[in-house]
Design a protein around this motif. Structure first.
Motif, short mmCIF file in Angstrom:
data_model
loop_
_atom_site.label_atom_id
_atom_site.label_comp_id
_atom_site.label_asym_id
_atom_site.label_seq_id
_atom_site.Cartn_x
_atom_site.Cartn_y
_atom_site.Cartn_z
N ASP A 86 0.99 -1.16 -0.11
CA ASP A 86 -0.26 0.35 0.10
C ASP A 86 0.74 1.54 0.01
O ASP A 86 0.57 2.32 -0.80
N MET A 87 1.77 1.27 1.10
CA MET A 87 3.02 2.14 0.57
C MET A 87 3.52 2.32 -0.36
O MET A 87 3.93 3.81 -1.54
N ARG A 88 3.90 1.31 -1.20
CA ARG A 88 5.28 1.31 -2.40
C ARG A 88 3.79 2.22 -3.22
O ARG A 88 4.48 2.85 -4.49
N MET A 89 2.15 1.94 -3.23
CA MET A 89 1.68 2.18 -4.09
C MET A 89 1.58 4.07 -4.46
O MET A 89 1.85 4.52 -5.29
N VAL A 90 1.46 4.56 -2.78
CA VAL A 90 1.36 5.53 -2.70
C VAL A 90 3.31 6.55 -3.44
O VAL A 90 2.98 7.41 -3.99
N LEU A 91 3.87 5.75 -2.56
CA LEU A 91 5.45 6.29 -2.68
C LEU A 91 5.42 6.30 -4.28
O LEU A 91 5.99 6.62 -4.87
N GLU A 92 5.93 5.07 -4.44
CA GLU A 92 6.39 5.10 -5.80
C GLU A 92 5.63 5.39 -6.93
O GLU A 92 6.00 5.54 -8.39
N GLY A 93 4.18 5.74 -6.96
CA GLY A 93 3.19 6.47 -7.84
C GLY A 93 3.56 7.80 -8.42
O GLY A 93 3.73 7.72 -9.18
N ALA A 94 3.83 8.29 -6.53
CA ALA A 94 4.43 9.54 -6.95
C ALA A 94 5.48 9.99 -7.45
O ALA A 94 5.81 10.74 -8.30
N SER A 95 6.61 8.24 -7.36
CA SER A 95 8.18 8.84 -7.81
C SER A 95 7.92 8.49 -9.26
O SER A 95 8.45 9.45 -10.32
N ALA A 96 7.53 8.43 -10.26
CA ALA A 96 6.64 7.55 -11.25
C ALA A 96 6.51 8.68 -12.07
O ALA A 96 6.53 9.92 -13.10
N ALA A 142 15.51 8.15 -8.48
CA ALA A 142 16.04 9.33 -8.20
C ALA A 142 15.98 10.45 -9.73
O ALA A 142 16.24 11.67 -9.25
N ALA A 143 15.29 9.82 -10.68
CA ALA A 143 14.58 10.59 -11.66
C ALA A 143 13.50 11.83 -11.36
O ALA A 143 12.62 13.29 -11.87
N ALA A 144 12.70 10.99 -9.79
CA ALA A 144 11.89 12.12 -9.72
C ALA A 144 12.59 13.46 -8.55
O ALA A 144 11.63 14.05 -8.06
N ALA A 189 7.25 11.27 -21.41
CA ALA A 189 7.02 12.94 -20.15
C ALA A 189 5.51 13.11 -20.20
O ALA A 189 4.89 13.70 -20.32
N ASP A 190 4.93 11.84 -19.56
CA ASP A 190 4.07 11.97 -19.28
C ASP A 190 3.31 11.26 -18.19
O ASP A 190 2.94 10.15 -17.99
N PRO A 191 2.96 12.37 -17.07
CA PRO A 191 3.04 12.02 -15.94
C PRO A 191 2.00 11.04 -15.26
O PRO A 191 2.43 9.78 -14.51
N ALA A 192 0.30 10.98 -15.99
CA ALA A 192 -0.54 10.58 -15.47
C ALA A 192 -0.53 9.57 -15.70
O ALA A 192 -0.76 8.25 -15.35
N HIS A 199 1.28 1.94 -11.28
CA HIS A 199 0.23 1.15 -10.26
C HIS A 199 0.34 0.04 -10.29
O HIS A 199 -0.32 -1.21 -9.47
N ALA A 200 -0.09 -0.24 -11.59
CA ALA A 200 -0.72 -1.45 -12.20
C ALA A 200 0.25 -2.47 -11.97
O ALA A 200 0.46 -3.71 -12.07
N HIS A 201 1.91 -2.09 -12.23
CA HIS A 201 3.08 -3.53 -11.96
C HIS A 201 3.12 -3.57 -10.74
O HIS A 201 3.26 -4.80 -10.50
N LEU A 202 3.02 -2.68 -9.61
CA LEU A 202 2.32 -2.36 -8.16
C LEU A 202 2.35 -3.88 -7.40
O LEU A 202 2.19 -4.93 -6.80
N ALA A 203 0.65 -3.69 -8.35
CA ALA A 203 -0.64 -4.87 -8.53
C ALA A 203 -0.04 -5.59 -8.42
O ALA A 203 -0.74 -6.73 -7.91
N ALA A 204 0.94 -5.99 -10.20
CA ALA A 204 0.60 -7.74 -10.33
C ALA A 204 1.88 -8.34 -9.14
O ALA A 204 1.65 -8.92 -9.19
N ALA A 205 2.74 -6.78 -8.96
CA ALA A 205 3.90 -7.31 -8.44
C ALA A 205 3.14 -7.59 -7.07
O ALA A 205 3.23 -9.19 -6.74
N ARG A 206 2.23 -7.34 -6.28
CA ARG A 206 1.92 -7.71 -5.41
C ARG A 206 1.28 -9.34 -5.51
O ARG A 206 0.90 -10.25 -3.99
#
Length: 215
Positions: A86-96, A142-144, A189-192, A199-206
């Motif tokens: 759940d935390m990865r969804m929040v943080l890594e969604g923002a990082s992407a 890092a790119a974020a 350069a498409d943030p959305a 999010h799709a990747h993390l859901a599948a990884a979970r």
């Protein structure tokens, strides 16, 4: 005569060696860690071992208790594992999202180049998969261009690394494809789209990793 190895370099080497032993379960979850024994095994003095264990404690891979010393951190429970994702969804969604908006051209190219995690020399290597997957996510973080966000993501990944011993390696192609979707959105350069792909990747990884709790 070559210059003597700096203590910081030796401490880094010991840290990486111990981290690899923990991730591969050669040092098992909850195992007690003997500083002198580890020093003998790694053929170093106890000082860099202590320094490395302090770093590993800050990363969440070992724990220190008064009078009891260091032990390897236990595996997460199912609930803790879900909390972490759940935390990865929040943080890594923002990082992407931020990487897509802020990354330099070189950073976008680096992310594209690190999206694949298959290793032709060792497709079933746990250490190789862990390193390549972690590197991709770190490049995105890092790119974020937010050091605090990057540090928080690194700490969350520490627990996932231990669970990856149970990763179904037949799914590495799926993971690589998901990485490519994230990388392509960041390169465009498409943030959305980048956030949605992460999010799709993390859901599948979970889902892939939760299978470890049913074995």
């Amino acid at each position: 005569m070559s210059a003597p190895i700096r203590r910081s370099v030796l401490s880094d080497d010991v840290h990486e060696s111990l981290k690899a032993l923990i991730v591969s379960h050669q040092l098992a979850p909850e195992a007690k860690l003997n500083i002198d024994g580890l020093a003998r095994s790694l053929q170093v003095s106890p000082t860099p071992v202590r320094e490395a264990l302090a770093r590993l404690e800050s990363e969440g891979l070992v724990r220190k208790r008064p009078l009891a010393g260091y032990t390897v951190s236990p595996l997460l429970t199912r609930d803790e594992f879900n909390d972490m994702f759940d935390m990865r969804m929040v943080l890594e969604g923002a990082s992407a999202r931020w990487a897509a908006a802020r990354a330099s051209g070189d950073a976008r190219a680096l992310i594209l180049g690190s999206a694949a995690i298959a290793d032709p020399e060792g497709p079933h290597s746990h250490a190789s998969f862990t390193a390549r997957d972690a590197l991709f996510h770190d490049h995105v973080a890092a790119a974020a261009t937010n050091p605090l966000l990057r540090d928080a993501i690194t700490r969350l990944h520490a627990h996932l690394h231990i669970h990856r011993l149970y990763f179904p390696f037949a799914e590495t192609a799926s993971t690589s494809q998901e990485h490519h979707h994230i990388a392509a959105a960041i390169a465009a350069a498409d943030p959305a789209a980048a956030e949605a792909a992460m999010h799709a990747h993390l859901a599948a990884a979970r889902t892939r990793h939760l299978a470890a709790f049913d074995t």
